[in-house]
Enzyme design. Structure first.
Site, PDB file in Angstrom:
ATOM      1  N   LYS A  92       0.816  -1.223   0.000  1.00 44.12           N
ATOM      2  CA  LYS A  92       0.000   0.000   0.000  1.00 44.12           C
ATOM      3  C   LYS A  92       0.849   1.272   0.000  1.00 44.12           C
ATOM      4  CE  LYS A  92      -4.475  -1.498   1.687  1.00 44.12           C
ATOM      5  NZ  LYS A  92      -4.220  -2.927   2.033  1.00 44.12           N
TER       6      LYS A  92
ATOM      7  N   GLU B 186     -10.351   7.550   4.064  1.00 42.93           N
ATOM      8  CA  GLU B 186     -11.058   6.662   4.981  1.00 42.93           C
ATOM      9  C   GLU B 186     -10.199   5.415   5.148  1.00 42.93           C
ATOM     10  OE1 GLU B 186     -11.989   7.082   1.757  1.00 42.93           O
ATOM     11  OE2 GLU B 186     -11.178   5.126   1.171  1.00 42.93           O
TER      12      GLU B 186
ATOM     13  N   SER C  18       1.654  -9.747  -1.209  1.00 38.44           N
ATOM     14  CA  SER C  18       1.359  -8.315  -1.034  1.00 38.44           C
ATOM     15  C   SER C  18       1.753  -7.767   0.333  1.00 38.44           C
ATOM     16  CB  SER C  18      -0.115  -8.049  -1.297  1.00 38.44           C
ATOM     17  OG  SER C  18      -0.937  -8.918  -0.524  1.00 38.44           O
TER      18      SER C  18
HETATM   19  C1  LIG Z   1      -5.067  -3.975   1.522  1.00 41.41           C
HETATM   20  C2  LIG Z   1      -4.354  -5.199   1.231  1.00 41.41           C
HETATM   21  C3  LIG Z   1      -4.721  -6.023   0.125  1.00 41.41           C
HETATM   22  C4  LIG Z   1      -5.892  -5.740  -0.757  1.00 41.41           C
HETATM   23  O1  LIG Z   1      -5.841  -4.546  -1.479  1.00 41.41           O
HETATM   24  P1  LIG Z   1      -5.665  -4.481  -3.058  1.00 41.41           P
HETATM   25  O2  LIG Z   1      -5.996  -3.065  -3.355  1.00 41.41           O
HETATM   26  O3  LIG Z   1      -6.630  -5.444  -3.686  1.00 41.41           O
HETATM   27  O4  LIG Z   1      -4.272  -4.833  -3.369  1.00 41.41           O
HETATM   28  C5  LIG Z   1      -3.946  -7.154  -0.142  1.00 41.41           C
HETATM   29  N1  LIG Z   1      -2.905  -7.488   0.631  1.00 41.41           N
HETATM   30  C6  LIG Z   1      -2.530  -6.737   1.700  1.00 41.41           C
HETATM   31  C7  LIG Z   1      -1.364  -7.199   2.499  1.00 41.41           C
HETATM   32  C8  LIG Z   1      -3.244  -5.588   2.040  1.00 41.41           C
HETATM   33  O5  LIG Z   1      -2.865  -4.841   3.096  1.00 41.41           O
END
Ligand SMILES: *Cc1c(COP(=O)(O)O)cnc(C)c1O
Length: 406
Positions: free
Chosen positions: A96, A118, A383
């Site tokens: 993010k 938000e 992610s």
């Molecule tokens: C917020 C988050 C997501 C989901 O958000 P996307 O916008 O779909 O990428 C995925 N993995 C993690 C670790 C997150 O914090």
């Protein structure tokens, strides 16, 4: 379709990816959003902006994050090789920050004093509060009372980083009301501040801007994988909540002979309120200012959603995903809570990496492929890291002994 000119053509000048995207906002908000679009379209070509963002990514975020071969985990299957793009090693522990630093830098270039947004589970709020502290901007984060109570550690982090966490007490007191409150605040304060959305969704220009900032994931991963193996991966997979880590991962591979797979959360099953698989089970509709696939009732109201991963429980996906789905260029599959938990435990035990439960969905899909096929390679966007999830997982699933593949 020819993907060589894809980035030039999409979104079009109305902010549309085919029939999806656009700007669905009250009249008074149209101008403030146009202002962000114009500013972004100018600044994103400025060499000063580009080189500053590059420096921040290297020196502050710790990029590039590595691509990693899961040798021990892959050895549990018949031949498929699993690789990870390690966004869990990005500063703050997830992808993010990639778009939050971009949005923060944009705010700075525009001379704004404050960024507002938000947050639901608080992950976006923490990333944005980090960017605000870095750039010396004020930061107002709108959050429902229910979420504030549930996500205490993230509320503490935001406050420690200097953000104002503003409690939203309307309606169900969760993400939807927090979005409404943040839009309203933006309307009153837009001269001095900029609104920053948490994913590749919302009205134009956000789906485009967030994609552009997140593309660093795929650009790096594509080169790193080629340097490591001399070829492209057969499959690239990423989890889809609103769709930011996945769109950033996929876009640089669009013109390559690579299968792209978006993994949606199936939660407890296919019933209403049990999952958040918006592309798989949704229909075309409008939510939060954009058109896309949406889990909705006959009146067009968003349905309740659920996933073990709070970062994935959103009733829509970004408009570009709807477009790539209809084109058939990206395939969307679902993974249940149980499968995600199995992947979570196996990555812990076999690789010494505790993944976010969101990212575990993409990894679970890779493990499914590894069970079904005899050879090939799959590159998963990991992610984020799972420190935030360990207490919940241990309380509900123990330490995973029954889940470990022998
Ligand atoms: C917020 C988050 C997501 C989901 O958000 P996307 O916008 O779909 O990428 C995925 N993995 C993690 C670790 C997150 O914090």
């Amino acid at each position: 379709m020819d993907y060589r000119r894809y980035l030039k053509n999409y979104p079009d000048e109305n902010g549309r990816f085919g029939e999806y995207g656009g700007v669905y906002l009250p009249q008074e908000l149209i101008k403030p959003f146009e202002e962000i679009t114009d500013a972004y379209n100018t600044i994103c070509h400025s060499s000063q902006f580009i080189s500053e963002l590059r420096r921040i990514r290297k020196e502050f975020q710790g990029r590039p994050t590595p691509v990693y071969h899961c040798d021990r985990l892959s050895s549990k299957f018949d031949g498929v090789q699993i690789y990870l793009k390690r966004e869990d090693l990005n500063h703050t522990g997830a992808h993010k920050l990639n778009h939050c630093m971009g949005e923060g830098l944009l705010a700075k270039f525009l001379g704004k004093k404050k960024i507002i947004a938000e947050t639901g589970a608080g992950q976006h709020g923490v990333a944005l509060a980090t960017a605000a502290a870095y750039f010396g901007l004020e930061c107002d984060i709108y959050m429902g009372s229910v979420d504030i109570a549930k996500q205490a550690p993230n509320v503490t982090r935001m406050k420690m980083l200097g953000a104002n966490v503003i409690e939203v007490t309307k309606g169900l007191k969760t993400l939807k009301e927090a979005v409404d409150a943040a839009f309203e605040a933006y309307l009153n304060e837009y001269k001095d501040c900029i609104y920053c959305i948490g994913t590749a969704a919302g009205p134009h220009p956000f789906p485009m801007m967030v994609r552009d900032f997140q593309m660093v994931i795929g650009v790096e991963a594509r080169e790193q994988f080629m340097a490591m193996t001399g070829e492209h991966p057969d499959i690239v997979a990423a989890c889809v909540g609103g769709g930011s880590n996945s769109i950033g991962m996929f876009t640089p591979f669009l013109d390559d002979p690579v299968e792209l797979v978006g993994v949606e959360p199936l939660g407890r099953g296919a019933g209403i309120g049990d999952h958040a698989a918006s592309i798989t089970y949704g229909t075309k509709g409008v939510l939060h200012g954009f058109e896309s696939y949406l889990l909705q009732d006959e009146k067009g109201e968003a349905l309740p959603v659920y996933s073990i991963a709070s970062g994935l429980d959103y009733p829509a996906a970004g408009p570009e995903h709807a477009f790539l789905h209809d084109l058939g260029r990206v395939k969307y599959e679902t993974v249940s809570d149980e499968e995600a938990v199995e992947a979570f435990f196996n990555l812990c035990r076999y690789e010494g990496i505790i993944p976010a439960v969101e990212s575990s969905h993409a990894l679970a899909y890779a493990m499914r492929v590894a069970r079904e096929r005899k050879k090939g390679s799959i590159l998963v966007c990991l992610s984020g890291r799972g420190d935030k999830d360990v207490d919940f997982i241990a309380q509900n699933y123990g330490y995973g002994d029954n889940y470990i593949i022998k």
